[in-house]
Design an enzyme around this catalytic site. Structure first.
Site, PDB file in Angstrom:
ATOM      1  N   GLU A  53       3.753 -30.525   0.599  1.00  0.00           N
ATOM      2  CA  GLU A  53       4.313 -31.467   0.276  1.00  0.00           C
ATOM      3  C   GLU A  53       4.576 -31.982   1.565  1.00  0.00           C
ATOM      4  OE1 GLU A  53       8.587 -32.253  -2.037  1.00  0.00           O
ATOM      5  OE2 GLU A  53       8.553 -30.169  -0.989  1.00  0.00           O
ATOM      6  N   LYS A 101       7.157 -37.872  -7.329  1.00  0.00           N
ATOM      7  CA  LYS A 101       7.895 -37.214  -7.471  1.00  0.00           C
ATOM      8  C   LYS A 101       8.955 -37.642  -9.176  1.00  0.00           C
ATOM      9  CE  LYS A 101      10.378 -33.142  -5.885  1.00  0.00           C
ATOM     10  NZ  LYS A 101      10.701 -32.708  -4.513  1.00  0.00           N
ATOM     11  N   CYS A 133       6.325 -29.224  -5.591  1.00  0.00           N
ATOM     12  CA  CYS A 133       6.986 -28.294  -5.958  1.00  0.00           C
ATOM     13  C   CYS A 133       8.364 -28.846  -6.135  1.00  0.00           C
ATOM     14  CB  CYS A 133       8.293 -29.202  -3.944  1.00  0.00           C
ATOM     15  SG  CYS A 133       9.294 -27.770  -3.394  1.00  0.00           S
TER      16      CYS A 133
END
Length: 314
Positions: A73, A148, A190
């Site tokens: 990321e 995301k 993440c």
């Protein structure tokens, strides 16, 4: 910055490293199995220096025979504040992605670009960006994009508050798993790893590898990083690949590192050292299929009892 290349290859039965239970062993030749590289970097606000660092790792991964390299990321940059994040962001058709497209072609390997600060088509209206995981094939073509869906708005004592939503819009949907030379990959980023519903949905859609490119903090990292990754691998019976940011990015932020690959039994089969570098792992899909046959948890699920999970608590 000195670069350390870890060339230890993660696979059970190799030199006693990360052994699986003997009952689960598959004695295929390891050289026939696809090799993946997991890259660990310390991004800063300097985009060109970050690219130089990442490109060096990708070229080393190609030299060592990897078919796919995973970047973490914020591989493009880690800014000091939301205003700088927005200023440094680019569209997918911008110069930086063009450089990675050329790099993938040059090296002849697939690239998982784990979290690109993307100016989407709604940039003019929203003045906010997406945290976009981009998958390139070995010709440099974009084969998948995942934005995301879970934004990290948290306050952890000792780690400082994080408000990803100050600059970022949550993505609208999951991306179907993508066939690659290493297996079918389910894309996440993440904070997504804290939501098992997402990983189960990807596994049910056919994923064999889940990837969580990350920038974990110094408090949550030691407490949760490895245990969450191993849990996601065990419950989905997938390989889990987690490329991570490490070290101090600037005066306001540092990351935990410890990039790793976990096999479907939950064994960590490859791990990076503290600083920038890479580790390698072979992906054994015959082992994955054998494990799923011997321990058929997806056949034993009871959706009639669980109902629709994921609703907020009242």
């Amino acid at each position: 910055m000195e670069m350390t290349f870890e060339v230890r290859i993660g696979l059970a039965e190799e030199n006693g490293f990360s052994l699986r239970p003997r009952a689960m062993a598959i004695f295929s030749s390891s050289w026939e199995l696809p090799l993946v590289a997991v890259c660990q970097v310390t991004s800063t606000p300097d985009k060109q220096q970050n690219f130089k660092t990442c490109a060096e790792l990708v070229r080393e991964a190609a030299r060592l025979g990897a078919c796919l390299a995973f970047l973490p990321e914020a591989f493009d940059f880690v800014a000091r504040d939301p205003a700088e994040t927005l200023r440094l962001s680019e569209p997918l058709g911008g110069n930086l992605l063009g450089e990675y497209t050329q790099l993938a072609r040059e090296c002849g390997l697939w690239l998982s670009l784990g979290g690109f600060h993307e100016r989407g088509q709604d940039w003019e209206q929203t003045q906010k960006i997406y945290n976009c995981h981009v998958l390139l094939d070995n010709k440099g073509s974009v084969v998948a994009t995942y934005r995301k869906t879970h934004l990290c708005d948290v306050e952890i004592p000792g780690q400082g508050p994080m408000r990803e939503s100050n600059s970022t819009i949550p993505g609208p949907s999951l991306e179907s798993p993508v066939s690659t030379p290493a297996g079918k990959i389910g894309l996440a980023i993440c904070y997504d790893m804290r939501f098992p519903e997402l990983s189960l949905a990807l596994a049910q859609a056919g994923a064999e590898i889940l990837t969580y490119p990350s920038a974990f903090g110094s408090v949550t990292g030691p407490a949760h990083w490895e245990v969450l990754l191993r849990a996601r691998a065990i419950e989905t019976q997938c390989y889990v690949v987690a490329a991570a940011q490490c070290g101090r990015h600037h005066e306001k932020r540092a990351s935990y590192g410890h990039s790793m690959v976990v096999d479907p039994w939950g064994t960590v089969v490859a791990r990076c050292s503290e600083g920038p570098g890479l580790c390698l792992a072979r992906i054994d899909l015959s082992y994955l299929r054998q494990l799923r046959q011997q321990l058929p948890v997806f056949q034993h699920r009871r959706p009639d009892l669980y109902g629709s999970l994921g609703h907020p608590r009242s």
